[in-house]
Design a protein around this motif. Structure first.
Motif, PDB file in Angstrom:
ATOM      1  N   THR A   5      31.825  39.772  43.736  1.00 39.63           N
ATOM      2  CA  THR A   5      33.113  39.099  43.740  1.00 39.63           C
ATOM      3  C   THR A   5      32.970  37.635  43.312  1.00 39.63           C
ATOM      4  OG1 THR A   5      32.897  38.460  46.048  1.00 39.63           O
ATOM      5  CG2 THR A   5      33.911  40.569  45.614  1.00 39.63           C
ATOM      6  N   PRO A  16      37.404  42.955  43.249  1.00 36.72           N
ATOM      7  CA  PRO A  16      37.941  44.145  42.598  1.00 36.72           C
ATOM      8  C   PRO A  16      38.600  45.055  43.631  1.00 36.72           C
ATOM      9  CG  PRO A  16      35.561  44.309  42.820  1.00 36.72           C
ATOM     10  CD  PRO A  16      35.945  42.965  43.351  1.00 36.72           C
ATOM     11  N   THR A  19      34.848  49.223  43.580  1.00 34.15           N
ATOM     12  CA  THR A  19      33.577  49.064  42.877  1.00 34.15           C
ATOM     13  C   THR A  19      32.890  50.409  42.838  1.00 34.15           C
ATOM     14  OG1 THR A  19      33.370  46.864  43.770  1.00 34.15           O
ATOM     15  CG2 THR A  19      31.421  47.776  42.737  1.00 34.15           C
ATOM     16  N   HIS A  37      43.130  53.787  38.531  1.00 33.15           N
ATOM     17  CA  HIS A  37      42.782  52.384  38.334  1.00 33.15           C
ATOM     18  C   HIS A  37      43.539  51.764  37.182  1.00 33.15           C
ATOM     19  CE1 HIS A  37      39.684  53.402  41.137  1.00 33.15           C
ATOM     20  NE2 HIS A  37      39.305  54.402  40.348  1.00 33.15           N
ATOM     21  N   ASN A  55      36.653  41.393  37.787  1.00 30.77           N
ATOM     22  CA  ASN A  55      37.874  42.135  37.480  1.00 30.77           C
ATOM     23  C   ASN A  55      38.723  42.247  38.742  1.00 30.77           C
ATOM     24  OD1 ASN A  55      39.803  43.611  36.166  1.00 30.77           O
ATOM     25  ND2 ASN A  55      38.622  45.531  36.150  1.00 30.77           N
ATOM     26  N   THR A  56      39.415  41.164  39.057  1.00 33.98           N
ATOM     27  CA  THR A  56      40.244  41.119  40.266  1.00 33.98           C
ATOM     28  C   THR A  56      41.257  42.267  40.264  1.00 33.98           C
ATOM     29  OG1 THR A  56      40.035  38.734  40.213  1.00 33.98           O
ATOM     30  CG2 THR A  56      41.760  39.614  41.625  1.00 33.98           C
ATOM     31  N   LEU A  60      35.593  47.759  39.095  1.00 36.99           N
ATOM     32  CA  LEU A  60      34.388  47.129  38.566  1.00 36.99           C
ATOM     33  C   LEU A  60      33.315  48.210  38.486  1.00 36.99           C
ATOM     34  CD1 LEU A  60      33.644  44.252  37.758  1.00 36.99           C
ATOM     35  CD2 LEU A  60      32.653  43.950  40.013  1.00 36.99           C
ATOM     36  N   SER A 427      39.002  41.708  31.999  1.00 32.54           N
ATOM     37  CA  SER A 427      38.241  40.891  32.943  1.00 32.54           C
ATOM     38  C   SER A 427      39.108  39.703  33.335  1.00 32.54           C
ATOM     39  CB  SER A 427      36.960  40.384  32.286  1.00 32.54           C
ATOM     40  OG  SER A 427      37.273  39.525  31.198  1.00 32.54           O
TER      41      SER A 427
END
Ligand code: FAD
Ligand code: NAP
Lengths: 437, 249
Positions: A5, A16, A19, A37, A55-56, A60, A427
């Motif tokens: 993160t 993310p 993950t 997603h 990648n908030t 990820l 991203s």
């Protein structure tokens, strides 16, 4: 704390939604087709300083476990491996065969996928160009489930866009690379102290022919106007080929510490040690000491705790490099802020197949700065101004805050690149560049 | 009996931990027979181990929840290895505790993968090793099985069952020269735990594999990996209930 993160500099953060660490194409196809997603992004060892591997709120894809060597031919030096293999492992496993990656960044904790996605450069850019110049082929998975074999011959547009493509063209599964021969891990190195910038530039002109690796350490205590010029060559004599297994001092526990003081102190000590440690004249040393000086302290970034730090890496085109560097340093001097670490490299004319590669011929300077909030942001913006005015550009791998305008002006093939962008890959860096971009 | 591991049969070979351990064996020139459920991943792993020095690597593809196939898989293992020195069981799935609490299907998958499948394999393997009068039979269990805790009791229960079974097997086979190991691991940074926040006590597949290597060549019984989990779990096992609830561990 979860390192996925954070960017390496600790300033950029982004959690993310999910993950996922695939070990097979089947795993990947499953998450691509799940429809759960909204976006995807590959991540290697997280050595990018800013937000290009974050990648908030998206998915990820942690590629560290796609880490198998597929084949290696000791006659031709051609290596096929999965994208999560680290440069450290290539060094460890293959140096004994007398082969090495021709281009490596300043740390071994970088995956092959990350090295491709940022089309990394080394201290020998003038001679060898970027990482992508030695990449024969790659396999890429797109979010629609398709897998492409890409090279200069087939799917060449996707190939060119993926090299330096910031992970946005899909997920790199594996790569085929041309290694270079080495006789030993011994290197001959030479350091020459200089006490003004003009000397630094004339030293370069003088030594490009005879030496392969060139780097510059600028002494922050002198406003970065004095420093050492460091050159190195591989030894041509046969010798030790076993990559050293070293004990390393780890600082991971310091992550999240409220202050960056330990980091600033360590940098200061480092610079001091560097200043004192001067030995000019040619000396024998080892490849790991020349190529990865910072790897002795693998997670030194944690010493900067919560505040983190910035790195501003630009390339200043050859014709104006000296004056632009002088101006960058003057801006910093006027700001009253101190550079923590300043290192420089040269980029030569050898082009990379990558559409979005960072290097253009010139001098590249990386300036580490402590994060003092608004004050530092202002300084960085002023530095950007100097870079833009001289026709230079910034390196996304190191960036946490450049403006979309500067990005667009530095990457003229952006539009061509965007056509190859996987619509579901994104991203934090990319979203930042798209804002008003 | 103590002898170096030269031939190993590995179930769930593409797991990060098993892969790291296979790499150690490969670097010493071992012969390996790998079982997993993804053909391509297994092939890639075989290539990797080959490059690292394995003498021979063979693979078999199977969904290990399909117990019907176990007999064939074990037979194939013996066919390609001769007399294996080691059989290692590494496959498992973690699931989601919170989802599992209201989703019996998920719990059942966990029980099938982490308990039924290994027990079926252990039955066959124990008998083969017993006839062979030598070898090491090991399965990866978890500290999660040491005490039922709200954060992971579904997964924990499957591992507790596995550990209990291994304990019994070890005693049954004690006199035969066959060693049985219950490898009780603490949390490791692997695909299984992707996305979980990693703390100070976490280990890496490489470190755990290295520690496993030290144990698999000579020890038997329960081993905690990394070793600091033995005292920690000693404490966790005797924590008063009220504390376990409060801490929500
Ligand atoms: C101490 C230090 C020194 C450095 N020196 C240099 C240097 O000299 N030269 C240089 O060029 N760089 C240098 N870097 C930067 C570093 O080389 C790059 O940031 C590199 O991309 C990091 O690789 P990574 O595996 O950590 O990838 P990450 O940082 O995790 O990711 C980088 C990018 O690659 C993408 N990516 C990763 N894996 C995949 C994949 N499998 N498929 C698709 N996309 C993927 C990500 O989406 C992201 O955009 C240095 C960094 C550090 C910390
Ligand atoms: N990571 C930890 O923190 C931790 C802690 C304690 C114990 N352990 C134990 O360590 C062992 C290895 O796990 P890991 O951490 O290395 O995780 P991992 O990489 O996710 O490995 C799990 C493996 O199990 C395989 N698998 C799952 N279901 C299967 C099935 N039905 N048939 C065949 N294979 C199946 C998976 O195959 P695919 O790749 O095909 O999905 C995967 O290779 C497990 O027993 C785990 O419980 C792990």
């Amino acid at each position: 704390m979860d390192r996925s993160t954070y960017g390496w500099g600790g300033v950029s953060t982004g959690t993310p939604a999910y993950t996922f660490a695939p070990t097979s194409v089947r795993d990947l196809k499953q998450i691509f087709s799940s429809g759960e997603h909204k976006s995807f992004l590959g991540r290697g060892l997280g050595r990018s300083y800013g937000d290009c591997a974050l990648n908030t709120d998206g998915a990820l894809i942690d590629c560290r476990f796609l880490n198998r060597l597929l084949s290696f031919d000791p006659e031709t030096g051609i290596l096929k491996c999965e994208a999560g293999v680290s440069i450290l492992n290539v060094n460890r496993l293959l140096s004994t065969t007398g082969w090495m990656l021709p281009v490596v960044p300043g740390t071994q904790w970088v995956t092959i996928g990350g090295a491709i996605a940022n089309d990394v450069h080394g201290k020998n850019h003038v001679q060898e160009g970027c990482f992508g110049a030695h990449l024969i082929a790659l396999k890429l998975a797109r979010s629609n489930g398709e897998v492409f074999d890409c090279s200069l011959e087939s799917n060449n547009e996707l190939f060119a866009a993926t090299i330096g493509g910031l992970g946005l063209t899909g997920l790199i599964l594996s790569a085929k690379l041309q290694l270079r021969r080495i006789q030993s891990l011994t290197m001959k190195a030479r350091r020459i102290p200089f006490d003004q910038l003009s000397t630094l530039f004339s030293l370069a002109d003088e030594h490009f022919e005879a030496w392969e690796y060139h780097s510059v350490w600028l002494d922050p205590a002198t406003g970065c106007r004095k420093g050492h010029y460091i050159m190195a060559n591989h030894s041509q004599r046969q010798g030790n080929l076993t990559w050293p297994a070293k004990r390393r001092i780890r600082f991971g526990v310091m992550a999240g510490f409220p202050s960056d003081l330990p980091g600033r102190l360590v940098m200061k000590t480092g610079n001091l040690w560097y200043r004192r440690g001067i030995r000019s004249g040619a000396q024998e040393t080892t490849a790991d000491a020349v190529l990865y000086p910072l790897d002795r302290l693998p997670d030194w970034n944690a010493l900067f705790g919560k505040p983190g730090f910035f790195q501003h890496q630009s390339v200043l085109p050859t014709a104006v490099a000296e004056s632009a560097l002088d101006e960058l340093l003057s801006v910093i001097e006027t700001s009253g802020q101190r550079v923590l670490l300043a290192v420089g490299k040269w980029f030569g004319p050898r082009s990379s197949p990558g559409l979005m590669s960072f290097p253009v011929p010139g001098f590249s300077i990386a300036l580490d700065l402590a994060n003092h909030g608004t004050k530092t942001h202002k300084l960085l913006d002023t530095l950007d101004g100097v870079v833009a005015d001289c026709g230079g550009k910034l390196y996304p791998a190191k960036d946490a805050r450049m403006s979309p305008t500067l990005f667009t002006s530095g990457y003229p093939k952006l539009e061509q690149f965007t056509q190859q962008h996987d619509p579901l890959f994104a991203s934090d860096f990319w979203r930042r560049m798209e804002q008003s971009g | 009996m103590k002898r170096p591991i030269k031939a190993a049969l590995v179930f769930g070979a593409t797991s990060a931990i098993a892969t790291a351990y296979c790499r150690i064996l490969a670097s010493r020139g071992a012969v390996l027979h790998l079982v997993g459920r993804d053909h391509d991943a297994l092939q890639n792993l075989a290539g990797d181990l080959d490059l690292r020095g394995a003498t021979k690597v063979s693979v078999a593809v199977a969904d290990l929840c399909d117990t019907e196939q176990h007999k064939k898989l074990v037979t194939e293992g013996w066919e390609s290895l001769g007399e294996p020195d080691l059989a290692l069981l590494a496959h498992a799935t973690l699931g989601s505790q919170s989802e599992g609490e209201t989703d019996w299907k998920q719990q059942r998958t966990l029980i099938q993968t982490n308990l039924i499948s290994p027990l079926s394999l252990l039955t066959l393997l124990a008998n083969r090793f017993e006839q062979q009068h030598s070898g090491c039979l090991a399965a990866i269990s978890s500290v999660a099985g040491d005490r039922g805790r709200p954060s992971n009791y579904i997964y924990g229960a499957t591992k507790a069952g596995l550990s209990c079974y291994l304990g019994g097997l070890q005693h049954r086979l004690a006199a035969t020269g066959v060693r049985v190991l219950d490898l009780r691991l603490g949390p490791v940074d692997t695909p299984m735990t992707a996305g979980l926040s990693k703390g100070l006590l976490w280990s890496t597949p490489e470190r755990v594999a290295h520690a496993m290597d030290g144990k698999l060549a000579r020890h038997h019984g329960t081993v905690y990996l990394p070793a600091y989990w033995r005292p920690i779990m000693g404490v966790v096992r005797v924590l008063p209930d009220i504390l376990v609830q409060r801490l929500g561990i």
